[in-house]
Design an enzyme around this catalytic site. Structure first.
Site, mmCIF file in Angstrom:
data_model
loop_
_atom_site.group_PDB
_atom_site.id
_atom_site.type_symbol
_atom_site.label_atom_id
_atom_site.label_comp_id
_atom_site.label_asym_id
_atom_site.label_seq_id
_atom_site.Cartn_x
_atom_site.Cartn_y
_atom_site.Cartn_z
ATOM 1 N N LYS A 140 46.041 35.884 31.736
ATOM 2 C CA LYS A 140 46.714 36.366 32.957
ATOM 3 C C LYS A 140 46.115 35.733 34.223
ATOM 4 O O LYS A 140 46.835 35.236 35.087
ATOM 5 C CB LYS A 140 46.577 37.893 33.002
ATOM 6 C CG LYS A 140 46.887 38.534 34.328
ATOM 7 C CD LYS A 140 48.287 39.024 34.439
ATOM 8 C CE LYS A 140 48.576 39.502 35.850
ATOM 9 N NZ LYS A 140 49.929 39.915 36.041
ATOM 10 N N LYS A 174 44.379 40.021 44.536
ATOM 11 C CA LYS A 174 43.605 40.723 43.496
ATOM 12 C C LYS A 174 43.358 39.797 42.295
ATOM 13 O O LYS A 174 42.231 39.664 41.813
ATOM 14 C CB LYS A 174 44.377 41.970 43.037
ATOM 15 C CG LYS A 174 43.725 42.659 41.837
ATOM 16 C CD LYS A 174 44.560 43.773 41.230
ATOM 17 C CE LYS A 174 43.893 44.259 39.943
ATOM 18 N NZ LYS A 174 44.593 45.345 39.275
ATOM 19 N N THR A 233 45.806 45.026 34.935
ATOM 20 C CA THR A 233 45.122 43.762 35.188
ATOM 21 C C THR A 233 43.717 44.109 35.656
ATOM 22 O O THR A 233 43.555 44.731 36.711
ATOM 23 C CB THR A 233 45.839 42.961 36.288
ATOM 24 O OG1 THR A 233 47.196 42.755 35.882
ATOM 25 C CG2 THR A 233 45.164 41.608 36.491
#
Ligand code: NAD
EC number: 1.1.1.31
Length: 290
Positions: free
Chosen positions: A162, A237, A87
């Site tokens: 995402k 994050k 990611t």
């Protein structure tokens, strides 16, 4: 297929093991010296990448991905595919893909959802950006490491999908937790709250599948003292990446920004580090309006 796997951490190692167990010829590399009896090890990322059809990366962030890409791209054969499952920020994903294409390589950004449990069980979901040809090459690997791979369009779109998904998740989890804490103060029983909301218009994955209240709804990290699960640190994050992308794209995301700020306070200055992201509920429980 000859595969290099770079980044053998909590996610990467079980993913590499699944590929090796399925009969693929895997060579791994991790700066921390992680190795496995189940596959070969290389002394560097470039050495692992040489002569492979696919190089998979599973790394902590975009800066590290850029550094590893600088190393592996010159070592890869033309036509091979650079498949990043980390990611990272959308800009790094697009930049690395551009550099790979300039070297006549295929490039995919394919972040995952499903966590370490999904990585071990081979049930991850991949959100994939990049060329259709490269997607076809990687498809059999997605089928081993995961249960679903959605091709979302051009490079960077996997990362975009995402962070948009996880921005919704962070916001709905906070909303669910603050509503439970309000319901407590109004004298509403948590089971009744769950029974109503999970079948009404307030329902969401956070309420119905991953209920933050212990003893209510399906088993979730709340029933295991909020051990992750999906750690609040990782949610933070992703919320930071979402805000970084929103700033670059000039998108107005006030609730995403508020969710980022709340998780930042929870992780950085309260007791949220290392706890599941649903531990927002005990956080709200202990607070008033002041
Ligand atoms: P991790 O920190 O356990 O693993 C990262 C690995 O990369 C480490 O072993 C580290 O030594 C290695 N590494 C760092 N720099 C390197 C380099 N230059 N060359 C080779 N190896 C290097 O992290 P993780 O939990 O496995 O997560 C990996 C990625 O997957 C992250 O981007 C994370 O956001 C994402 N992700 C994690 C989860 C989860 O539940 N853990 C879920 C979804 C997505």
């Amino acid at each position: 297929m000859k595969i290099a796997f770079i980044g053998l951490g909590n996610m990467g190692l079980p993913m590499a093991l699944n590929l090796a167990r399925a009969g693929h010829d895997v060579t791994g590399f991790d700066v921390a010296g992680v190795t496995s009896d189940a596959f070969a090890s290389a002394a560097s990322a470039a050495e692992a990448a040489r002569g492979t059809a696919v190089v998979i990366t599973m790394l902590p962030n975009g800066d590290i991905l850029r550094a590893v890409a600088d190393e592996v791209i010159p070592a890869m054969d033309q036509g091979a595919v650079l498949l990043d499952c980390s990611t990272v920020d959308v800009a790094s994903a697009r930049d690395v893909a551009e550099r790979a294409r300039a070297a006549r390589l295929g490039a995919l950004d394919a972040p995952v959802s499903g966590g370490t449990g999904g990585a071990e069980a081979g049930t991850l979901t991949f959100m994939v950006g990049g060329d259709a040809d490269a997607f076809e090459t990687a498809k059999p690997l997605f089928e081993i490491m995961g249960q679903k791979a959605v091709h979302c369009g051009a490079s960077g779109n996997g990362q975009a999908a995402k962070i948009c998904n996880n921005m919704i998740l962070g916001i709905t989890m906070i909303g669910t937790c603050e509503a439970f804490a309000l319901a407590d103060k109004l004298g509403l029983d948590r089971q009744a709250m769950f029974d109503v909301v999970s079948t009404s218009s307030g329902q969401s994955w956070s309420m119905n599948t991953y209920c933050p209240a212990p003893g209510v709804g399906p088993k979730s990290p709340a029933d295991n003292d909020y051990k992750p699960g999906f750690a609040a640190d990782l949610m933070l994050k992703d919320l930071r990446l979402a805000q970084q992308a929103a700033e670059q794209a000039d998108a107005d995301t006030p609730l995403g920004a508020a969710a980022r700020d709340l998780y930042a306070a929870f992780v950085d200055t309260e007791d949220g580090a290392g706890r599941d992201f649903s531990a927002m509920l005990p956080r709200f429980e202990g607070r008033g309006r002041g």
